[in-house]
Enzyme design. Structure first.
Site, PDB file in Angstrom:
ATOM      1  N   GLY A  45      40.749  15.690  37.479  1.00 18.57           N
ATOM      2  CA  GLY A  45      40.231  14.870  38.569  1.00 18.57           C
ATOM      3  C   GLY A  45      38.794  15.257  38.863  1.00 18.57           C
ATOM      4  O   GLY A  45      38.386  16.390  38.615  1.00 18.57           O
ATOM      5  N   GLN A  50      31.405  16.082  43.967  1.00 22.76           N
ATOM      6  CA  GLN A  50      31.271  17.163  42.976  1.00 22.76           C
ATOM      7  C   GLN A  50      30.121  16.937  41.990  1.00 22.76           C
ATOM      8  O   GLN A  50      29.773  17.838  41.234  1.00 22.76           O
ATOM      9  CB  GLN A  50      32.573  17.329  42.179  1.00 22.76           C
ATOM     10  CG  GLN A  50      33.716  17.852  43.036  1.00 22.76           C
ATOM     11  CD  GLN A  50      34.950  18.046  42.190  1.00 22.76           C
ATOM     12  OE1 GLN A  50      35.683  17.108  41.915  1.00 22.76           O
ATOM     13  NE2 GLN A  50      35.170  19.281  41.752  1.00 22.76           N
ATOM     14  N   CYS A  92      39.732  24.107  40.648  1.00 22.19           N
ATOM     15  CA  CYS A  92      38.771  23.066  40.997  1.00 22.19           C
ATOM     16  C   CYS A  92      37.526  23.273  40.149  1.00 22.19           C
ATOM     17  O   CYS A  92      37.066  24.405  39.987  1.00 22.19           O
ATOM     18  CB  CYS A  92      38.427  23.175  42.480  1.00 22.19           C
ATOM     19  SG  CYS A  92      37.197  21.974  43.013  1.00 22.19           S
ATOM     20  N   LEU A  93      36.984  22.180  39.608  1.00 22.39           N
ATOM     21  CA  LEU A  93      35.783  22.294  38.776  1.00 22.39           C
ATOM     22  C   LEU A  93      34.601  22.849  39.569  1.00 22.39           C
ATOM     23  O   LEU A  93      33.670  23.396  38.986  1.00 22.39           O
ATOM     24  CB  LEU A  93      35.423  20.924  38.184  1.00 22.39           C
ATOM     25  CG  LEU A  93      36.445  20.334  37.193  1.00 22.39           C
ATOM     26  CD1 LEU A  93      36.003  18.943  36.754  1.00 22.39           C
ATOM     27  CD2 LEU A  93      36.637  21.243  35.989  1.00 22.39           C
ATOM     28  N   HIS A 134      44.215  16.690  46.250  1.00 20.19           N
ATOM     29  CA  HIS A 134      43.014  17.484  45.945  1.00 20.19           C
ATOM     30  C   HIS A 134      41.757  16.601  46.001  1.00 20.19           C
ATOM     31  O   HIS A 134      40.749  16.967  46.599  1.00 20.19           O
ATOM     32  CB  HIS A 134      43.188  18.113  44.553  1.00 20.19           C
ATOM     33  CG  HIS A 134      42.076  19.023  44.151  1.00 20.19           C
ATOM     34  ND1 HIS A 134      42.246  20.381  44.002  1.00 20.19           N
ATOM     35  CD2 HIS A 134      40.770  18.774  43.851  1.00 20.19           C
ATOM     36  CE1 HIS A 134      41.086  20.931  43.645  1.00 20.19           C
ATOM     37  NE2 HIS A 134      40.184  19.975  43.534  1.00 20.19           N
ATOM     38  N   GLU A 135      41.848  15.410  45.388  1.00 22.14           N
ATOM     39  CA  GLU A 135      40.677  14.527  45.329  1.00 22.14           C
ATOM     40  C   GLU A 135      40.350  13.943  46.693  1.00 22.14           C
ATOM     41  O   GLU A 135      39.183  13.853  47.078  1.00 22.14           O
ATOM     42  CB  GLU A 135      40.901  13.418  44.302  1.00 22.14           C
ATOM     43  CG  GLU A 135      41.057  13.913  42.867  1.00 22.14           C
ATOM     44  CD  GLU A 135      39.956  14.870  42.463  1.00 22.14           C
ATOM     45  OE1 GLU A 135      38.784  14.628  42.797  1.00 22.14           O
ATOM     46  OE2 GLU A 135      40.272  15.892  41.830  1.00 22.14           O
ATOM     47  N   HIS A 138      38.530  16.335  48.751  1.00 15.09           N
ATOM     48  CA  HIS A 138      37.094  16.405  48.433  1.00 15.09           C
ATOM     49  C   HIS A 138      36.315  15.362  49.232  1.00 15.09           C
ATOM     50  O   HIS A 138      35.202  15.631  49.691  1.00 15.09           O
ATOM     51  CB  HIS A 138      36.853  16.140  46.944  1.00 15.09           C
ATOM     52  CG  HIS A 138      36.916  17.362  46.077  1.00 15.09           C
ATOM     53  ND1 HIS A 138      36.129  18.464  46.295  1.00 15.09           N
ATOM     54  CD2 HIS A 138      37.654  17.639  44.975  1.00 15.09           C
ATOM     55  CE1 HIS A 138      36.385  19.381  45.359  1.00 15.09           C
ATOM     56  NE2 HIS A 138      37.315  18.910  44.553  1.00 15.09           N
TER      57      HIS A 138
END
Ligand SMILES: [Zn+2]
Length: 169
Positions: A45, A50, A92-93, A134-135, A138
């Site tokens: 994702g 991000q 998480c990236l 999670h997304e 963000h």
């Protein structure tokens, strides 16, 4: 185009993002670039904040590029219901190399708009439910470390601060 991924510590990751209002060619290009960026980073994702853009837009692919049908675009998504609980390692990236057991609902239903602005609802379980949460977090300026235990969270923050000081973040 592959964007650089913004890491934890930048303000854009901790502020609520703005709604998508124009569903045009520019958005299509941005979504294509977000998928490319996500696949290059081996993520499931990616949310627009991000890549430094404060927009309520996220892409998800829990198959990590294996199944074209798993590609999802969520514009202006909201969670409309959730049930159950699952606790799995999450990462998480924007926090590369940090993972922690993170509680999430087992089943989540979202309402969102697609790349053309068409509204839809969709339910997901397990990893997909986790990715939805999670997304959408963000887009609300939240990171997964806000859901983990305080000691784990403080330990991650401390390590990030050390890496920042050392110029490694
Ligand atoms: Zn993330």
């Amino acid at each position: 185009m592959i964007y650089p991924i913004v890491k934890y510590g930048r303000e854009v990751l901790e502020k609520p993002a703005n709604p998508i209002v124009e569903f045009d060619g520019k958005l299509e290009k941005l979504v294509a670039d977000m998928f490319e960026t996500m696949y290059a980073a081996n993520g499931v994702g990616l949310a627009a904040p991000q890549i430094g853009l404060p927009l309520r837009l996220s892409v998800i692919d829990t198959s990590v590029g294996e199944d074209p049908k798993a590609r999802l675009v969520l514009a202006n998504p909201v969670i409309i219901s959730m049930e159950g609980e699952q606790v799995q390692e999450e990462g998480c990236l924007s926090l590369p190399d940090f993972r922690a057991k993170t509680p999430r609902p087992e089943r989540v239903t979202v309402r969102a708009q697609d790349i053309r602005g068409q509204e839809f609802t969709m339910s997901g379980e397990a990893l997909l439910a986790r990715a939805f949460c999670h997304e959408i977090d963000h887009l609300n300026g939240k990171l997964f470390i806000q859901h983990v235990g305080r000691l784990k969270r403080e330990s991650i923050k401390r390590k990030v601060r050390q890496m920042m000081k050392a110029g490694e973040w």
